[in-house]
Design a protein around this motif. Structure first.
Motif, PDB file in Angstrom:
ATOM      1  N   VAL A  23      53.496  27.220  43.967  1.00 45.65           N
ATOM      2  CA  VAL A  23      52.659  28.428  44.074  1.00 45.65           C
ATOM      3  C   VAL A  23      51.181  28.065  43.893  1.00 45.65           C
ATOM      4  N   ILE A  24      50.887  27.223  42.899  1.00 43.72           N
ATOM      5  CA  ILE A  24      49.480  26.831  42.663  1.00 43.72           C
ATOM      6  C   ILE A  24      48.943  26.056  43.867  1.00 43.72           C
ATOM      7  N   ASN A  51      49.857  26.274  46.977  1.00 45.10           N
ATOM      8  CA  ASN A  51      49.584  27.238  48.054  1.00 45.10           C
ATOM      9  C   ASN A  51      48.323  28.040  47.764  1.00 45.10           C
ATOM     10  N   ALA A  52      48.139  28.410  46.502  1.00 41.13           N
ATOM     11  CA  ALA A  52      46.959  29.211  46.136  1.00 41.13           C
ATOM     12  C   ALA A  52      45.679  28.397  46.291  1.00 41.13           C
ATOM     13  N   MET A  53      45.676  27.165  45.799  1.00 40.39           N
ATOM     14  CA  MET A  53      44.444  26.361  45.823  1.00 40.39           C
ATOM     15  C   MET A  53      44.068  25.970  47.251  1.00 40.39           C
ATOM     16  N   ASN A  54      45.097  25.770  48.093  1.00 41.28           N
ATOM     17  CA  ASN A  54      44.821  25.596  49.532  1.00 41.28           C
ATOM     18  C   ASN A  54      43.863  24.431  49.819  1.00 41.28           C
ATOM     19  N   TRP A  55      44.023  23.316  49.086  1.00 41.34           N
ATOM     20  CA  TRP A  55      43.158  22.150  49.309  1.00 41.34           C
ATOM     21  C   TRP A  55      43.324  21.655  50.750  1.00 41.34           C
ATOM     22  N   GLY A  65      47.666  25.151  52.264  1.00 39.06           N
ATOM     23  CA  GLY A  65      48.501  26.205  51.685  1.00 39.06           C
ATOM     24  C   GLY A  65      48.984  27.189  52.734  1.00 39.06           C
ATOM     25  N   ALA A  66      49.958  28.001  52.344  1.00 44.78           N
ATOM     26  CA  ALA A  66      50.463  29.042  53.240  1.00 44.78           C
ATOM     27  C   ALA A  66      49.444  30.176  53.325  1.00 44.78           C
ATOM     28  N   LEU A  96      49.971  33.343  52.966  1.00 44.78           N
ATOM     29  CA  LEU A  96      50.192  34.165  51.782  1.00 44.78           C
ATOM     30  C   LEU A  96      50.781  33.309  50.667  1.00 44.78           C
ATOM     31  N   VAL A  97      50.204  33.413  49.484  1.00 45.84           N
ATOM     32  CA  VAL A  97      50.734  32.681  48.331  1.00 45.84           C
ATOM     33  C   VAL A  97      52.132  33.221  48.033  1.00 45.84           C
ATOM     34  N   PRO A  98      53.157  32.383  48.015  1.00 52.19           N
ATOM     35  CA  PRO A  98      54.518  32.909  47.816  1.00 52.19           C
ATOM     36  C   PRO A  98      54.665  33.528  46.433  1.00 52.19           C
ATOM     37  N   ASP A 127      43.713  39.045  49.333  1.00 54.25           N
ATOM     38  CA  ASP A 127      44.714  39.285  50.380  1.00 54.25           C
ATOM     39  C   ASP A 127      45.823  38.245  50.302  1.00 54.25           C
ATOM     40  N   ARG A 128      45.437  36.992  50.046  1.00 50.44           N
ATOM     41  CA  ARG A 128      46.420  35.905  50.056  1.00 50.44           C
ATOM     42  C   ARG A 128      47.432  36.058  48.912  1.00 50.44           C
ATOM     43  N   PHE A 129      47.096  36.850  47.891  1.00 51.38           N
ATOM     44  CA  PHE A 129      47.980  37.000  46.730  1.00 51.38           C
ATOM     45  C   PHE A 129      48.800  38.287  46.792  1.00 51.38           C
ATOM     46  N   LEU A 136      51.641  39.130  47.638  1.00 50.26           N
ATOM     47  CA  LEU A 136      53.062  39.117  47.277  1.00 50.26           C
ATOM     48  C   LEU A 136      53.265  38.964  45.764  1.00 50.26           C
ATOM     49  N   ASN A 137      52.171  38.902  45.026  1.00 46.83           N
ATOM     50  CA  ASN A 137      52.265  38.698  43.580  1.00 46.83           C
ATOM     51  C   ASN A 137      51.575  39.827  42.820  1.00 46.83           C
ATOM     52  N   LEU A 142      44.210  31.806  37.993  1.00 43.91           N
ATOM     53  CA  LEU A 142      44.435  31.099  39.261  1.00 43.91           C
ATOM     54  C   LEU A 142      43.506  31.647  40.361  1.00 43.91           C
ATOM     55  N   CYS A 196      40.682  29.699  42.470  1.00 44.47           N
ATOM     56  CA  CYS A 196      40.642  29.690  43.948  1.00 44.47           C
ATOM     57  C   CYS A 196      39.243  30.060  44.438  1.00 44.47           C
ATOM     58  N   ASN A 246      37.075  27.214  43.932  1.00 47.57           N
ATOM     59  CA  ASN A 246      37.513  26.155  44.867  1.00 47.57           C
ATOM     60  C   ASN A 246      36.908  26.372  46.253  1.00 47.57           C
ATOM     61  N   GLY A 248      36.987  22.847  48.422  1.00 45.29           N
ATOM     62  CA  GLY A 248      38.228  22.118  48.077  1.00 45.29           C
ATOM     63  C   GLY A 248      39.248  22.290  49.120  1.00 45.29           C
TER      64      GLY A 248
END
Lengths: 283, 96
Positions: free
Chosen positions: A230-231, A233-237, A241-242, A244-246, B69-71, B73-74, B84, B88, B91, B96
């Motif tokens: 999950v991290i 995907n979120a950081m998306n270096w 990443g996807a 949408l963050v799963p 938007d990317r989050f 689903l959480n 987090l 981001c 980042n 990054g």
């Protein structure tokens, strides 16, 4: 209307295409042999020059941070230790075998960058928690999504529909796969590793990385991998990443017993190792 | 219809919830500026609103284009997401 293939039939199909990590099994036998010497292990690995070069590169990387340059295989084995060496050899060989496949629907560089990001973050979480053999978590990260490669390779039309569903319904990939097939890439990847007779600590954890709390035997390790995924995907270096963050499964963060304030250090440590690890693994 | 084009005061034809099922705007309520902002931030899987001239429009975020938007689903209020998301955002600033 055709029925969805089973996990077993897909694994049977793919084992025709992807060779088993034979050198890994030979290494395991050598390590288990009470009469084994470090020389015999070094000689076994030296028979694969590409693997030798990669192992020396890993030993000299910031993953380990040894103060002096490691120039020989036996020195690398002494410093890394046979248990961690085993996991490094496994991922190196499996990644090398899978990178030879031509899978049109997937950006393989992006795929492996995400795998490396998950690996270094899982390793950083494991270090923070004081886990033993932290290389196992790097291996778990490297291999956690190999089921996706099998799906794109064997079921391209289904995966096109899965991608469309992800876009139209704002769902994550594993949810769309379960909807289309009744299983997801995590279960498939775990089944492939099991078919290669790899340890339960690898295939069971990978199989449950999108449902880490489902099996209490693996909940702790699977939660480390799940949260790292999950991290990553979120950081998306490097945009690995996807879209949408799963979803992070309820209870998995608590299972790690970490404070939220420790997260920046984990991410920073992972990022420090990420570029080096990408270079080593993918070039 | 992109969210940005929904006029303030449009009446919801049905409940609009976020990805976690939390109610953002209820059926029959006007979409105020604050609610439209909330929709932009959380994104919605799909929703239908009727504007004052009687037209019925389906709305959904046209693309995932912000960190939040990317989050979707959480539950971003729960640990470790506040930290987090902050990581981001920083980042993005360093490429990054």
């Amino acid at each position: 209307m055709s029925t969805a293939p089973s996990v077993d039939s897909l694994v049977d199909d793919v084992t025709q295409l992807v060779s088993q990590p034979d050198i890994f099994h030979k290494l395991e036998e050598a390590i288990e042999d009470p009469n084994m010497s470090l020389d015999s292990v070094a000689n076994l690995l030296a028979g694969d020059p590409d693997l030798t070069l990669r192992l020396l590169g890993i030993a000299n990387s910031c993953l380990f941070g040894f103060p002096a340059k490691v120039e020989s295989l036996d020195r690398a084995i002494t410093l890394i230790g046979t248990r961690q060496l085993r996991d490094i050899v496994l991922v190196t060989v499996v990644v090398r075998n899978l990178r030879q496949l031509n899978v049109e629907l997937i950006d393989m560089d992006q795929f492996w960058r995400h795998s490396v990001a998950t690996g270094v973050l899982a390793r950083a979480i494991a270090v923070k928690r004081g886990e033993s053999n932290v290389e196992r978590f790097y291996a778990l990260g490297l291999l956690h999504d190999i089921g996706k490669i099998l799906l794109y390779l064997k079921l391209p039309e289904v995966m096109i529909a899965v991608n469309e569903q992800m876009d139209s319904e704002f769902s994550s990939q594993f949810q769309a796969e379960r909807s289309a097939l009744g299983f997801d890439h995590a279960e498939l990847g775990g089944a492939l590793l099991e078919s290669w007779d790899l340890a339960e600590t690898l295939h069971c954890v990978i199989a449950s990385h999108h449902a880490p709390m489902a099996d209490q035997d693996w909940a702790s390790d699977a939660s480390i991998l799940h949260v790292a995924d999950v991290i990553a995907n979120a950081m998306n270096w490097d945009e690995c990443g996807a879209k949408l963050v799963p979803p992070m499964e309820s209870g998995s963060w608590d299972c790690l017993d970490l404070c939220e304030s420790e997260l920046p250090e984990i991410v920073e440590r992972g990022h420090e190792q990420y570029k080096d690890a990408v270079q080593l693994m993918l070039n | 219809m992109p969210l940005q084009e929904i006029p303030e005061g449009a009446i919801c034809q049905s409940d609009i919830t976020d990805a976690k099922g939390n109610l953002i705007a209820g059926q029959g309520q006007p979409l105020t500026a604050v609610k439209l902002k909330a929709l932009e931030k959380t994104g919605v899987p799909a929703a239908t609103v009727a504007v004052e001239d009687g037209r019925t429009l389906s709305v959904a975020p046209s693309e995932v284009n912000s960190t939040l938007d990317r989050f979707m689903l959480n539950d971003t209020t729960q640990p470790p997401f506040p930290t987090l998301i902050a990581l981001c955002e920083s980042n993005d600033g360093v490429g990054g």
